[in-house]
Design a protein around this motif. Structure first.
Motif, mmCIF file in Angstrom:
data_model
loop_
_atom_site.group_PDB
_atom_site.id
_atom_site.type_symbol
_atom_site.label_atom_id
_atom_site.label_comp_id
_atom_site.label_asym_id
_atom_site.label_seq_id
_atom_site.Cartn_x
_atom_site.Cartn_y
_atom_site.Cartn_z
ATOM 1 N N VAL A 261 18.769 -41.790 -67.510
ATOM 2 C CA VAL A 261 18.175 -42.752 -66.568
ATOM 3 C C VAL A 261 18.790 -42.589 -65.186
ATOM 4 O O VAL A 261 18.086 -42.604 -64.165
ATOM 5 C CB VAL A 261 18.356 -44.198 -67.076
ATOM 6 N N TRP A 262 20.104 -42.404 -65.131
ATOM 7 C CA TRP A 262 20.768 -42.226 -63.838
ATOM 8 C C TRP A 262 20.414 -40.873 -63.218
ATOM 9 O O TRP A 262 20.257 -40.771 -61.987
ATOM 10 C CB TRP A 262 22.290 -42.351 -64.012
ATOM 11 N N LEU A 263 20.293 -39.838 -64.046
ATOM 12 C CA LEU A 263 19.928 -38.514 -63.528
ATOM 13 C C LEU A 263 18.519 -38.508 -62.949
ATOM 14 O O LEU A 263 18.206 -37.686 -62.079
ATOM 15 C CB LEU A 263 20.035 -37.462 -64.647
ATOM 16 N N SER A 264 17.669 -39.420 -63.434
ATOM 17 C CA SER A 264 16.298 -39.458 -62.928
ATOM 18 C C SER A 264 16.256 -39.822 -61.440
ATOM 19 O O SER A 264 15.315 -39.449 -60.732
ATOM 20 C CB SER A 264 15.468 -40.466 -63.721
ATOM 21 N N ILE A 265 17.275 -40.520 -60.946
ATOM 22 C CA ILE A 265 17.288 -40.932 -59.529
ATOM 23 C C ILE A 265 17.424 -39.724 -58.609
ATOM 24 O O ILE A 265 16.576 -39.523 -57.717
ATOM 25 C CB ILE A 265 18.394 -41.978 -59.278
ATOM 26 N N PRO A 266 18.479 -38.872 -58.777
ATOM 27 C CA PRO A 266 18.548 -37.701 -57.879
ATOM 28 C C PRO A 266 17.408 -36.713 -58.098
ATOM 29 O O PRO A 266 16.875 -36.154 -57.129
ATOM 30 C CB PRO A 266 19.907 -37.066 -58.223
ATOM 31 N N PHE A 267 17.002 -36.508 -59.354
ATOM 32 C CA PHE A 267 15.926 -35.554 -59.613
ATOM 33 C C PHE A 267 14.597 -36.059 -59.052
ATOM 34 O O PHE A 267 13.821 -35.285 -58.474
ATOM 35 C CB PHE A 267 15.799 -35.279 -61.109
ATOM 36 N N GLY A 268 14.322 -37.347 -59.224
ATOM 37 C CA GLY A 268 13.096 -37.910 -58.663
ATOM 38 C C GLY A 268 13.090 -37.857 -57.141
ATOM 39 O O GLY A 268 12.075 -37.544 -56.523
ATOM 40 N N SER A 269 14.250 -38.143 -56.538
ATOM 41 C CA SER A 269 14.358 -38.102 -55.069
ATOM 42 C C SER A 269 14.163 -36.679 -54.553
ATOM 43 O O SER A 269 13.464 -36.462 -53.544
ATOM 44 C CB SER A 269 15.724 -38.634 -54.624
ATOM 45 N N MET A 270 14.769 -35.709 -55.245
ATOM 46 C CA MET A 270 14.634 -34.317 -54.812
ATOM 47 C C MET A 270 13.196 -33.829 -54.945
ATOM 48 O O MET A 270 12.686 -33.104 -54.086
ATOM 49 C CB MET A 270 15.589 -33.417 -55.608
ATOM 50 N N TYR A 271 12.541 -34.242 -56.023
ATOM 51 C CA TYR A 271 11.140 -33.834 -56.213
ATOM 52 C C TYR A 271 10.253 -34.437 -55.118
ATOM 53 O O TYR A 271 9.389 -33.753 -54.561
ATOM 54 C CB TYR A 271 10.652 -34.278 -57.591
ATOM 55 N N LEU A 272 10.498 -35.706 -54.775
ATOM 56 C CA LEU A 272 9.735 -36.353 -53.703
ATOM 57 C C LEU A 272 9.953 -35.631 -52.375
ATOM 58 O O LEU A 272 9.001 -35.391 -51.614
ATOM 59 C CB LEU A 272 10.145 -37.821 -53.590
ATOM 60 N N MET A 273 11.206 -35.255 -52.099
ATOM 61 C CA MET A 273 11.511 -34.510 -50.876
ATOM 62 C C MET A 273 10.789 -33.170 -50.853
ATOM 63 O O MET A 273 10.246 -32.754 -49.821
ATOM 64 C CB MET A 273 13.023 -34.272 -50.767
ATOM 65 N N ALA A 274 10.757 -32.491 -52.005
ATOM 66 C CA ALA A 274 10.095 -31.186 -52.085
ATOM 67 C C ALA A 274 8.600 -31.315 -51.816
ATOM 68 O O ALA A 274 8.018 -30.521 -51.064
ATOM 69 C CB ALA A 274 10.340 -30.554 -53.455
ATOM 70 N N VAL A 275 7.968 -32.324 -52.426
ATOM 71 C CA VAL A 275 6.526 -32.512 -52.245
ATOM 72 C C VAL A 275 6.209 -32.871 -50.792
ATOM 73 O O VAL A 275 5.328 -32.264 -50.164
ATOM 74 C CB VAL A 275 6.000 -33.606 -53.199
ATOM 75 N N VAL A 276 6.931 -33.843 -50.232
ATOM 76 C CA VAL A 276 6.670 -34.278 -48.851
ATOM 77 C C VAL A 276 6.916 -33.129 -47.877
ATOM 78 O O VAL A 276 6.106 -32.876 -46.973
ATOM 79 C CB VAL A 276 7.558 -35.490 -48.493
ATOM 80 N N GLY A 277 8.019 -32.406 -48.059
ATOM 81 C CA GLY A 277 8.356 -31.315 -47.147
ATOM 82 C C GLY A 277 7.324 -30.208 -47.151
ATOM 83 O O GLY A 277 6.872 -29.751 -46.086
ATOM 84 N N ASN A 278 6.911 -29.766 -48.330
ATOM 85 C CA ASN A 278 5.970 -28.648 -48.413
ATOM 86 C C ASN A 278 4.552 -29.056 -48.010
ATOM 87 O O ASN A 278 3.836 -28.260 -47.389
ATOM 88 C CB ASN A 278 5.989 -28.061 -49.825
ATOM 89 N N VAL A 279 4.141 -30.273 -48.347
ATOM 90 C CA VAL A 279 2.829 -30.752 -47.903
ATOM 91 C C VAL A 279 2.810 -30.883 -46.382
ATOM 92 O O VAL A 279 1.802 -30.578 -45.729
ATOM 93 C CB VAL A 279 2.489 -32.097 -48.576
#
Length: 317
Positions: free
Chosen positions: A27-45
């Motif tokens: 559950v705690w690991l989901s926070i950095p992984f979810g944040s990184m995935y959001l950054m990747a999507v926003v950055g590349n889009v």
């Protein structure tokens, strides 16, 4: 599931464990992984949108950058949503065909990305060593064909991997994959049959893609640096090298994590399993996050366009 001799079985699905050994922290690991995935999507889009809107960026280097952004979106989206599902809901079950499909997407588009970096190195070589012919050599048609060749190469190289597993290795010791996604070696390690052909083929593809592509890229930059050193002034040399800085950073961001992860996977028997899995996830997440940042910071046209967005919003208000 059909069972034979109470040892090997024919699975209809697998179970992904997420990060083995760190289940209590999912559950705690989901926070950095979810944040990184959001950054990747926003950055590349954002990169895709800026290049599409700004007509001055309709040049070979930026078309290759758009291909890179699309590949990074595919790589991160093929793994991270499933990983977050495991973290949040314990949804580790994955159908056999879906598992093989995920394996194909990951390895295929990593191969395609390596091909795009090679094409970008060729673009920089022509732009610096033969600038007067750059617009004639790197036409929009040629850029599209280079991207298509990279895609076809990825499909031809990686396509046999899931097929060989499906046709040659139907029996498995267990249906539990101690990984967060269907990585080729993690799946092959569970099979009961002779996996030497799969291992040799996988190593051969790794050699062809990582070693040969990186050698070709290095050779192109040797010729680029020789041409740059022949320029008359220090300012001209620095300015010319500055046009390559973003590409060099992106290459290092892509190849270094893959090389480290591969070496640890092959030879790091003393490395704990959670480290293996975390590194394998990072090499699929780090390039999609950092590539847009590197190009936004290092590329003047993209940086200026991004800085215009807050001004436009203030005028609208």
């Amino acid at each position: 599931m059909l069972t034979f001799h109470n040892v090997c079985s024919v699975p209809s699905s697998f179970w992904l464990t997420g990060i083995p050994g760190l289940e209590s922290l999912h559950v705690w690991l989901s926070i950095p992984f979810g944040s990184m995935y959001l950054m990747a999507v926003v950055g590349n889009v954002t990169i895709l949108a800026v290049v599409k809107i700004e007509r001055s960026l309709h040049q070979p280097m930026y078309f290759f950058l758009c291909m890179l952004a699309t590949i990074d979106l595919v790589l991160s989206t093929s793994t991270i949503p499933k990983l977050l599902g495991i973290f949040w809901f314990g949804a580790g079950d994955i159908d056999l065909d879906a598992c093989l499909g995920q394996m194909f997407l990951i390895h295929c588009f990593a191969t395609v990305e390596s091909g795009i970096f090679l094409a970008m190195a060729f673009d920089r070589y022509v732009a610096i060593c033969n600038p007067l012919r750059h617009s004639m050599v790197l036409t929009h048609t040629v850029v599209g064909r280079l991207g298509l060749v990279s895609l076809l190469r990825g499909v031809l190289y990686i396509g046999p991997l899931p097929l060989m597993i499906r046709l040659r290795l139907p029996l498995y010791k267990t249906h539990v994959i101690s990984h967060s996604y269907c990585e080729h070696m993690a799946v092959v390690a569970l099979t009961c049959g002779d996996s030497r052909v799969n291992n040799v083929y996988g190593l051969s593809i790794g050699f062809l893609v990582l070693i040969l592509d990186s050698v070709a890229i290095a050779a192109s930059y040797v010729m680029i640096f020789r041409a740059v050193m022949g320029l008359a002034t220090r300012e001209a040399r620095l300015k010319t090298l500055g046009t390559c800085a973003s590409h060099i950073c992106a290459i290092l961001i892509f190849y270094v994590p893959i090389a480290v992860s591969s070496l640890i996977h092959r030879f790091g028997q003393c490395v704990p399993p959670p480290v293996h899995t975390l590194l394998a996830n990072f090499y699929l997440l780090i390039p999609p996050i950092l590539n847009p940042i590197v190009y936004a910071v290092r590329t003047k046209q993209i940086r200026e366009r991004l800085l215009q967005i807050p001004r436009i919003e203030m005028k609208i208000r």
